[in-house]
Design an enzyme around this catalytic site. Structure first.
Site: not given
Ligand code: 5MM
Length: 331
Positions: A218, A176
């Site tokens: 991703k 990602e």
């Molecule tokens: C970008 O964040 C990922 C996708 O979430 P959105 O659809 O809300 O953008 C998400 O998987 C993110 O990687 C996780 O929430 C983990 O975030 P942190 O900041 O805790 O690493």
């Protein structure tokens, strides 16, 4: 031996996607605070239970990305979350990066941590039921200055090392590299940065001999920066996003999943629908799906507010959004 390609492909089952429920402690506390919910470990477990034990989610979800803490927890039904998801045909995955820190030579940019003890942690996560993993890199746009080539390259190197370790451990990697929406940039600039990011990632993956067929990408959508005040139409987003990915993501990958990145649930749904349509028209070679956190959770959290009596209504809102996002894949 696990057939990693089959596992990766199964996450793209028709009409199904991946719920990102992998907020780290820090992110979960901030997310729930936005809805007036004070968080400790038990409230975080209730937060996970709200979504993971919503009846019927198996109709829309092929997988869920969990935070490592959740792998070891039980839902209100007293069943371990990974086991209970698997029993419903939903693959449990885990976020394995340990978050980001500023790059010393370019302090406005971030590099992701977590490679040092990764093999040991992967062995543990696997025992705890994870069958796929995720690593997030953060790419910031600032005019034509950022991202810097060195930040792109270092993040790509770490994504490649991560993917190699994960495949050796018999798990599927989701890569990602999130290009942030924050900033004043144009949609065209977002498209160019997504393209450059993916090209850098795939050139480094090649150097590390990572098997492309069992990786999932991703990605962000190509959107005008949040501070640009420009509201893109779904067709504009679809045009730029699909063009960027066609120019940079090899046909062999198991599939591409979109993150919502701070879009409203409606925007993330309408944009996914237009992207699906555009990809089909353009003869795009990879399967597509969603891997949203915020856009799937927001409406339910607004209703829930941390109160037990609001759980049924919050779950109904979550199911309604899942239904709409899943339908967007059929456009
Ligand atoms: C970008 O964040 C990922 C996708 O979430 P959105 O659809 O809300 O953008 C998400 O998987 C993110 O990687 C996780 O929430 C983990 O975030 P942190 O900041 O805790 O690493």
């Amino acid at each position: 031996m696990t057939d990693l390609v089959a596992v990766a492909r199964s996450l793209f089952a028709e009409g199904k996607g991946i719920l990102a429920a992998d907020e780290s402690v820090h992110s979960a506390v901030a997310r729930l605070a936005d809805f007036g919910i004070a968080t400790g470990p038990e409230m975080r477990r209730q937060f996970r239970d709200l979504f993971l034990n919503t009846p019927g989610i198996e109709q829309y979800l092929s997988g869920v990305i969990l935070f490592s803490e959740t792998l070891l927890e039980k839902g209100n039904d007293k069943k371990f979350f990974p086991k209970s998801l698997l029993a419903r045909g939903i693959a449990p995955g885990v976020k394995v990066d340990l978050g980001t820190e500023p790059i010393s030579a370019s302090p406005e940019e971030l590099i992701t941590q977590g490679l040092l003890d990764l093999p040991e942690r992967l062995a543990e996560y696997k025992k705890q039921g994870a069958i796929f993993t995720k690593w997030r890199a953060v790419i910031r746009i600032d005019g034509d200055t950022l991202p810097s080539p060195s930040a792109l390259h270092e993040n790509a190197k770490r994504l490649a090392s991560y993917a190699k370790e994960v495949q050796s451990a018999g798990l599927v990697p989701i890569l990602e590299p999130e290009v942030l929406m924050e900033g004043k940039h144009s949609r065209a600039r977002a498209r160019a940065v997504i393209e450059e990011t993916m090209q850098t990632v795939f050139s480094v993956l090649e150097e590390h001999s990572v098997d492309r067929a069992s990786i999932i990408v991703k990605t962000s959508m190509a959107l005008s920066g949040r501070e640009s005040r420009k509201r893109d139409t779904p067709e504009e987003v679809a045009e730029e996003t699909v063009a960027a990915l066609l120019a940079s993501v090899p046909r062999q990958v198991a599939g591409i999943a979109f993150l919502s990145g701070g879009q409203t649930p409606e925007q993330a749904t309408a944009n996914l629908s237009a992207i699906t349509k555009r990809a089909r028209e353009a003869g795009a070679p990879w399967p597509l799906t969603f891997s949203y956190a915020r856009a799937l959770q927001e409406e339910a959290l607004m209703i829930w507010k941390g109160n037990e009596e609001n759980v049924p209504a919050a779950r109904a809102a979550f199911r309604a959004r899942l239904t709409a996002v899943s339908a967007a894949l059929a456009e």
